[in-house]
Motif scaffolding. Structure first.
Motif, PDB file in Angstrom:
ATOM      1  N   LEU A 196       0.892  -1.108   0.008  1.00 56.56           N
ATOM      2  CA  LEU A 196       0.132   0.082   0.036  1.00 56.56           C
ATOM      3  C   LEU A 196       0.723   1.110  -0.053  1.00 56.56           C
ATOM      4  CD1 LEU A 196      -2.785  -1.239   2.714  1.00 56.56           C
ATOM      5  CD2 LEU A 196      -2.942  -1.185   0.183  1.00 56.56           C
ATOM      6  N   CYS A 197       0.494   2.282  -0.533  1.00 59.38           N
ATOM      7  CA  CYS A 197       1.086   3.808  -0.848  1.00 59.38           C
ATOM      8  C   CYS A 197       1.125   4.201   0.575  1.00 59.38           C
ATOM      9  CB  CYS A 197       0.543   4.320  -1.888  1.00 59.38           C
ATOM     10  SG  CYS A 197       1.219   6.210  -1.811  1.00 59.38           S
ATOM     11  N   ALA A 198       2.404   4.616   0.894  1.00 60.30           N
ATOM     12  CA  ALA A 198       2.409   5.227   2.405  1.00 60.30           C
ATOM     13  C   ALA A 198       2.025   6.209   2.721  1.00 60.30           C
ATOM     14  CB  ALA A 198       4.102   5.499   2.547  1.00 60.30           C
ATOM     15  N   THR A 199       1.499   7.173   1.504  1.00 63.47           N
ATOM     16  CA  THR A 199       0.641   8.454   1.541  1.00 63.47           C
ATOM     17  C   THR A 199      -0.939   8.396   1.278  1.00 63.47           C
ATOM     18  OG1 THR A 199       2.574   9.605   0.800  1.00 63.47           O
ATOM     19  CG2 THR A 199       0.456  10.573   0.581  1.00 63.47           C
ATOM     20  N   CYS A 200      -1.295   7.711   0.345  1.00 70.52           N
ATOM     21  CA  CYS A 200      -2.512   7.549   0.017  1.00 70.52           C
ATOM     22  C   CYS A 200      -3.254   6.076   0.158  1.00 70.52           C
ATOM     23  CB  CYS A 200      -3.185   7.784  -1.419  1.00 70.52           C
ATOM     24  SG  CYS A 200      -2.147   6.784  -2.836  1.00 70.52           S
ATOM     25  N   SER A 201      -2.425   5.310   0.721  1.00 67.48           N
ATOM     26  CA  SER A 201      -2.956   3.694   0.919  1.00 67.48           C
ATOM     27  C   SER A 201      -3.499   3.138  -0.099  1.00 67.48           C
ATOM     28  CB  SER A 201      -3.851   3.857   2.069  1.00 67.48           C
ATOM     29  OG  SER A 201      -3.267   4.363   3.267  1.00 67.48           O
ATOM     30  N   GLN A 202      -3.097   3.668  -1.419  1.00 67.27           N
ATOM     31  CA  GLN A 202      -3.628   2.905  -2.843  1.00 67.27           C
ATOM     32  C   GLN A 202      -2.675   1.626  -2.784  1.00 67.27           C
ATOM     33  OE1 GLN A 202      -6.074   3.119  -4.842  1.00 67.27           O
ATOM     34  NE2 GLN A 202      -6.889   5.225  -4.314  1.00 67.27           N
ATOM     35  N   TRP A 203      -3.450   0.619  -3.371  1.00 69.32           N
ATOM     36  CA  TRP A 203      -2.624  -0.668  -3.702  1.00 69.32           C
ATOM     37  C   TRP A 203      -1.868  -0.575  -5.004  1.00 69.32           C
ATOM     38  CZ3 TRP A 203      -2.050  -4.748  -7.369  1.00 69.32           C
ATOM     39  CH2 TRP A 203      -1.722  -5.722  -6.878  1.00 69.32           C
ATOM     40  N   PHE A 204      -0.807  -1.330  -4.881  1.00 69.49           N
ATOM     41  CA  PHE A 204       0.208  -1.237  -6.175  1.00 69.49           C
ATOM     42  C   PHE A 204       0.968  -2.477  -6.331  1.00 69.49           C
ATOM     43  CE2 PHE A 204       2.592   0.956  -3.047  1.00 69.49           C
ATOM     44  CZ  PHE A 204       3.919   0.172  -2.856  1.00 69.49           C
ATOM     45  N   LEU A 205       1.482  -2.721  -7.372  1.00 68.08           N
ATOM     46  CA  LEU A 205       2.021  -4.094  -7.609  1.00 68.08           C
ATOM     47  C   LEU A 205       3.668  -3.784  -7.595  1.00 68.08           C
ATOM     48  CD1 LEU A 205       2.072  -7.088  -7.981  1.00 68.08           C
ATOM     49  CD2 LEU A 205       2.212  -6.747 -10.659  1.00 68.08           C
ATOM     50  N   ILE A 206       4.267  -2.905  -8.198  1.00 64.06           N
ATOM     51  CA  ILE A 206       5.626  -2.547  -8.182  1.00 64.06           C
ATOM     52  C   ILE A 206       5.568  -0.868  -8.072  1.00 64.06           C
ATOM     53  CG2 ILE A 206       7.661  -2.153  -9.413  1.00 64.06           C
ATOM     54  CD1 ILE A 206       6.909  -4.611 -11.035  1.00 64.06           C
ATOM     55  N   PRO A 207       6.390  -0.542  -6.900  1.00 62.43           N
ATOM     56  CA  PRO A 207       6.120   1.036  -6.576  1.00 62.43           C
ATOM     57  C   PRO A 207       7.033   1.856  -7.554  1.00 62.43           C
ATOM     58  CG  PRO A 207       7.782  -0.122  -5.211  1.00 62.43           C
ATOM     59  CD  PRO A 207       7.016  -1.227  -5.997  1.00 62.43           C
ATOM     60  N   PRO A 208       6.361   2.885  -8.280  1.00 61.88           N
ATOM     61  CA  PRO A 208       7.099   3.775  -9.083  1.00 61.88           C
ATOM     62  C   PRO A 208       8.119   4.741  -8.542  1.00 61.88           C
ATOM     63  CG  PRO A 208       4.840   4.407  -9.132  1.00 61.88           C
ATOM     64  CD  PRO A 208       4.982   3.130  -8.259  1.00 61.88           C
ATOM     65  N   VAL A 209       7.938   4.898  -7.117  1.00 66.59           N
ATOM     66  CA  VAL A 209       8.574   5.801  -6.300  1.00 66.59           C
ATOM     67  C   VAL A 209       9.160   5.213  -5.142  1.00 66.59           C
ATOM     68  CG1 VAL A 209       8.632   7.939  -5.097  1.00 66.59           C
ATOM     69  CG2 VAL A 209       7.274   7.986  -7.212  1.00 66.59           C
ATOM     70  N   GLU A 210      10.134   5.164  -4.729  1.00 65.65           N
ATOM     71  CA  GLU A 210      10.753   4.731  -3.533  1.00 65.65           C
ATOM     72  C   GLU A 210      11.760   5.705  -2.904  1.00 65.65           C
ATOM     73  OE1 GLU A 210      11.007  -0.047  -4.097  1.00 65.65           O
ATOM     74  OE2 GLU A 210      12.807   1.042  -4.399  1.00 65.65           O
ATOM     75  N   LEU A 211      11.587   5.780  -1.618  1.00 65.38           N
ATOM     76  CA  LEU A 211      12.171   6.812  -0.633  1.00 65.38           C
ATOM     77  C   LEU A 211      12.970   5.991   0.205  1.00 65.38           C
ATOM     78  CD1 LEU A 211      12.719   9.777  -0.155  1.00 65.38           C
ATOM     79  CD2 LEU A 211      10.955   9.685   1.439  1.00 65.38           C
ATOM     80  N   ILE A 212      14.290   6.234   0.446  1.00 68.64           N
ATOM     81  CA  ILE A 212      15.068   5.412   1.474  1.00 68.64           C
ATOM     82  C   ILE A 212      15.579   6.600   2.295  1.00 68.64           C
ATOM     83  CG2 ILE A 212      17.046   4.060   1.967  1.00 68.64           C
ATOM     84  CD1 ILE A 212      16.970   2.588  -0.509  1.00 68.64           C
TER      85      ILE A 212
END
Length: 354
Positions: free
Chosen positions: A302-318
């Protein structure tokens, strides 16, 4: 994080292991497995050594399966699968999710304790993430390099040990384990803040990072940020399969996961016949890897901001930060479904230096 004073200690010794120790015989599968594994030449690539290694691996899997089935049968909440040289955990482990303990007050309480330390696990077993009744998880001294976001499903976890693995980052979802009393994550080869190299100036990640810093400075008043690294795909647009998945209900997604699992089980024998003996030594690990890569459709993605489901994250933040009052910085991986989710109060809270 140290345990609070007066905390109860855990004792992991299932009946299966106690009886095995009492009825020791040189011909027992465990002793035979140990003798084979530590025998000189086990690291050789010779065909006969590979055959012996395959026998050892299957014996370890059979031993683990016997312990799990016995725990389900007798209702033992202490599952000790340590020091078995396991390369994968049997899927039957998920059957323990319905195991509860009848307390002296005749009330049903959750108290499942699992030990998987000192094995050869390279992938974190997703079956563990289905055990919402798990209170203790010891999975140290393995070769795990990736911790799935589904670990956030273990909301009842009170003790977690993932030390002595090959972890570089931890998922943000680990912060959902608010009931943790004891946490052991060091040592691990975590990314250091100095290793978070900025992206190339001409890349999409560099442009997104510049825009993010401007947003945090002008809109949120944040000029001092935690060390972080941003990775953005060239388009950062959700794929068509992600849009389809979002239109499905959680029940439908669970059905898809079940169908994919059954399909994988049915295609394994044809795969073995088609490829030949080359796939035999690693067929179990292949199946585990496929599950971890393609069948993880639970609430962890789930997206850390909007909680939308995704398969492969297009944006990653470390981002390197402190969690659960640890004295050292730990790199957390934040997954987002799109670039727009970067510019949010949630990301500002994660990156804020306070």
């Amino acid at each position: 994080m140290a345990s609070p004073p007066g905390a109860s200690s855990y004792h992991f010794s299932p009946r299966h292991k106690r009886q095995a120790a009492a009825d020791y015989s040189p011909a027992t599968p465990r002793r035979m497995r140990r003798r084979l594994f530590f025998e000189d030449g086990m690291d050789s690539t010779a065909p006969e050594d590979q055959d012996r290694r395959r026998v050892v691996s299957r014996e370890a899997a059979d031993t683990a399966l016997a312990i799990i089935r016995e725990a389900v049968e007798v209702g033992d909440p202490h599952i000790d699968l340590s020091d078995l040289q396991l390369e994968a955990v049997p899927d039957e482990l998920a059957e323990l999710k319905d195991l509860v303990v009848l307390a002296p007050s005749h009330s049903m309480v959750t108290d499942l304790q699992l030990v998987l330390s000192s094995n050869n696990l390279c992938h974190f077993p997703l079956a563990v993430c289905e055990l919402v009744n798990l209170t203790t998880l010891i999975i140290s001294y393995n070769r795990i390099s990736h911790l799935p976001p589904e670990i956030g499903n273990l909301v009842n976890l009170r003790e977690l040990s993932i030390a002595h693995n090959n972890l570089r980052v931890l998922p943000l979802e680990i912060t959902k384990l608010v009931r943790l009393e004891t946490l052991s994550v060091f040592p691990n080869p975590f990314l250091e803040p100095a290793a978070l190299i900025p992206p190339s100036p001409t890349s999409a990640s560099a442009a997104a990072e510049s825009a993010l810093r401007r947003y945090l400075s002008t809109e949120c008043g944040l000029n001092e940020l935690r060390p972080f690294r941003l990775s953005v795909s060239s388009t950062a647009i959700p794929r068509l399969v992600d849009f389809v998945a979002r239109s499905m209900s959680r029940t439908d997604l669970a059905g898809v996961k079940h169908d994919l699992t059954q399909c994988l089980e049915l295609t394994r024998p044809p795969l073995g016949r088609f490829v030949g003996h080359a796939i035999e030594p690693t067929d179990y690990r292949l199946q585990s890897a496929l599950r971890s890569q393609h069948l993880a459709v639970s609430s962890g993605h789930l997206c850390a901001t909007c909680s939308q489901w995704f398969l492969i994250p297009p944006v990653e933040l470390i981002v390197c930060t402190k969690i659960f009052k640890l004295n050292r910085l730990v790199p957390l991986k934040v997954r987002l479904c799109g670039r727009n989710c970067l510019y949010s109060q949630r990301i500002a809270e994660i990156l804020a230096l306070n």
